[in-house]
Design an enzyme around this catalytic site. Structure first.
Site, PDB file in Angstrom:
ATOM      1  N   GLY A   1       0.815  -1.217   0.000  1.00  0.00           N
ATOM      2  CA  GLY A   1       0.000   0.000   0.000  1.00  0.00           C
ATOM      3  C   GLY A   1       0.847   1.266   0.000  1.00  0.00           C
TER       4      GLY A   1
ATOM      5  N   THR B   1      -4.237  -2.578  -1.365  1.00  0.00           N
ATOM      6  CA  THR B   1      -4.853  -2.169  -0.100  1.00  0.00           C
ATOM      7  C   THR B   1      -6.363  -2.296  -0.178  1.00  0.00           C
ATOM      8  OG1 THR B   1      -5.345  -0.333   1.395  1.00  0.00           O
ATOM      9  CG2 THR B   1      -4.690   0.282  -0.815  1.00  0.00           C
TER      10      THR B   1
ATOM     11  N   ASP C   1      -8.090  -0.364   1.421  1.00  0.00           N
ATOM     12  CA  ASP C   1      -8.567   1.010   1.638  1.00  0.00           C
ATOM     13  C   ASP C   1      -8.864   1.758   0.331  1.00  0.00           C
ATOM     14  OD1 ASP C   1      -8.020   0.422   4.289  1.00  0.00           O
ATOM     15  OD2 ASP C   1      -6.042   1.372   4.235  1.00  0.00           O
TER      16      ASP C   1
ATOM     17  N   MET D   1     -13.125  -0.354   8.154  1.00  0.00           N
ATOM     18  CA  MET D   1     -11.747   0.122   7.963  1.00  0.00           C
ATOM     19  C   MET D   1     -11.670   1.153   6.836  1.00  0.00           C
ATOM     20  SD  MET D   1      -9.319  -3.184   8.509  1.00  0.00           S
ATOM     21  CE  MET D   1      -8.836  -3.706  10.147  1.00  0.00           C
TER      22      MET D   1
ATOM     23  N   ARG E   1     -10.247  -7.971   5.868  1.00  0.00           N
ATOM     24  CA  ARG E   1      -8.971  -8.222   5.185  1.00  0.00           C
ATOM     25  C   ARG E   1      -8.739  -9.701   4.907  1.00  0.00           C
ATOM     26  NH1 ARG E   1      -4.902  -4.668   8.017  1.00  0.00           N
ATOM     27  NH2 ARG E   1      -3.711  -6.564   8.299  1.00  0.00           N
TER      28      ARG E   1
HETATM   29  O1  F6P Z   1      -4.491  -0.394   5.411  1.00  0.00           O
HETATM   30  C1  F6P Z   1      -5.255  -1.517   5.643  1.00  0.00           C
HETATM   31  C2  F6P Z   1      -5.825  -1.514   7.044  1.00  0.00           C
HETATM   32  O2  F6P Z   1      -6.633  -2.666   7.176  1.00  0.00           O
HETATM   33  C3  F6P Z   1      -6.585  -0.264   7.418  1.00  0.00           C
HETATM   34  O3  F6P Z   1      -7.864  -0.191   6.875  1.00  0.00           O
HETATM   35  C4  F6P Z   1      -6.561  -0.360   8.921  1.00  0.00           C
HETATM   36  O4  F6P Z   1      -6.643   0.912   9.508  1.00  0.00           O
HETATM   37  C5  F6P Z   1      -5.220  -0.963   9.203  1.00  0.00           C
HETATM   38  O5  F6P Z   1      -4.801  -1.601   8.014  1.00  0.00           O
HETATM   39  C6  F6P Z   1      -5.231  -1.969  10.322  1.00  0.00           C
HETATM   40  O6  F6P Z   1      -3.920  -2.305  10.596  1.00  0.00           O
HETATM   41  P1  F6P Z   1      -3.414  -3.519  11.499  1.00  0.00           P
HETATM   42  O7  F6P Z   1      -3.361  -4.713  10.600  1.00  0.00           O
HETATM   43  O8  F6P Z   1      -2.058  -3.085  11.917  1.00  0.00           O
HETATM   44  O9  F6P Z   1      -4.375  -3.693  12.610  1.00  0.00           O
END
Ligand code: F6P
Length: 363
Positions: A119, A142, A144, A186, A290
């Site tokens: 990303g 990503t 996002d 997210m 995710r």
């Molecule tokens: O960038 C992808 C993402 O899933 C975001 O939407 C979210 O804020 C972040 O990563 C969460 O991160 P982690 O995997 O460190 O909890």
């Protein structure tokens, strides 16, 4: 014939479709004579660790992986060549720059290309490595969808589908109990997932970072709805959403000092409760967005990114990121790809569509 080696890494948070990219890249590379693909485990940690953790990616290794979630070579946000964790004499973790080591190791191993699938933060790393002289190509990844130089990133649609299903499910329980169901999704500092899921799922309110909300306007909207006989509501809150005059909630985490956003839904629930609403419930959707198998559009997009990236390797088109623009796979300089994040324009047609079907943004 001399063999040309390519190093591939998946970096940052995982995302549905990563394996489809790996499979397409490896298949197109190994269809040509003289190419060898190596994966570095857990981003570039596999290259920098002693002993190294590099895995040969041949056709057998990638066979059938396009349907799997995650990444078969692993990923990490916790360490990278520019922020490598070491334990200091006092026992505390410090971060050191090992990018020169990485350049030396890559030159010694004679990698003809380094492909980094990641990303915005990971592509900034790609750019910095390229500036140090490495032949780097980036592939945008990503959920996002916030990378500026590409119309869409793979993983986004899978996340939207999970969020939409959550809205659908919350609608039926909200209606049964006459409750207000808040769903936090997210997206970091962009509201793409929230906006798409709110429209697709038919939420009543959608709060995104790009449109700070006024709680009084949401209160009026909900009261009008309740007075009209519908005494329930589903509210999608992007994790980066904020009230007018406020900011996103979260805290700095680990090595890359990125901010992990959390608390937007809870803050909003408290604001609603303070405005005398009852029956409020919060769901934080989290990492289910995710995980899991990618939807077909993400497999399709990922396959295109993988094939195009190998074409760029062959052409020596380094210092660039693959980009999907106006239906065409192209390449953009990493500088352009990392200059800014792509956010939802409050005046965009999609926001207009949402407002036209009576979704309230609190503005
Ligand atoms: O960038 C992808 C993402 O899933 C975001 O939407 C979210 O804020 C972040 O990563 C969460 O991160 P982690 O995997 O460190 O909890």
């Amino acid at each position: 014939m001399s063999v040309k080696k390519i190093l591939v890494a998946t970096s940052g948070g995982d995302c549905p479709g990563l394996n489809a990219v790996l499979r397409a890249f490896v298949k197109s590379a190994t269809n040509q004579p003289g190419w060898e693909v190596w994966g570095s485990r857990q981003s570039f940690s596999g290259l920098l660790n002693i002993p190294q953790e590099l895995v040969r990616l041949n056709r057998q290794a990638v066979s059938g992986i396009h349907v799997k979630g995650g990444t078969i070579i692993g990923t990490t946000k916790e360490s990278g060549p520019f922020n490598w964790p070491v334990r200091g004499a006092d026992g505390k973790i410090e971060y050191v720059d090992r990018s020169d080591d990485m350049v030396r190791i890559c030159r010694y191993a004679d990698f003809a290309a380094i492909v980094n699938i990641g990303g915005d933060g990971s592509q900034r790393m790609s750019l910095a490595l390229h500036k140090k002289g490495l032949p780097v190509i980036g592939i945008p990844k990503t959920i996002d969808n916030d990378l500026a130089a590409t119309d869409v990133t793979f993983g986004f649609q899978s996340a939207v589908d999970v969020a939409t299903e959550a809205v659908d499910r919350l609608v039926s329980t909200a209606e049964s109990h006459n409750r207000i169901q808040i769903l936090e999704v997210m997206g970091k500092n962009s509201g793409w997932i929230a906006l798409h899921a709110a429209i697709a799922g038919g939420a009543e309110v959608c709060l995104i970072p790009e449109i700070p909300y006024d709680i009084a306007k949401i209160k009026d909207f909900l009261l009008r709805r309740f007075d009209g006989g519908k005494r329930f509501a589903v509210i999608v809150v992007a994790e980066g959403a904020m009230p007018i005059g406020g900011g996103p909630l979260g805290e700095k985490t680990h090595a890359n000092l990125s901010v992990k956003l959390s608390g937007a839904a809870e803050r909003f629930a408290n604001e609603l409760a303070a405005a005398d609403f009852e029956g409020i419930r919060c769901t934080i959707l989290g990492h289910v967005q995710r995980g899991g198998t990618p939807v077909s559009t993400d497999r399709l997009l990922g396959s295109q990114y993988g094939v195009r990236a190998f074409e760029m390797v062959q052409a020596g088109d380094f210092g660039k990121m693959v980009s999907f623009r106006n239906g065409v796979m192209t390449a953009v300089p990493l500088e352009e790809a990392t200059a800014a994040i792509k956010t939802v324009a409050p005046g965009s047609y999609l926001v207009h569509v949402a407002k036209s079907i009576n979704i309230c943004f609190g503005d």
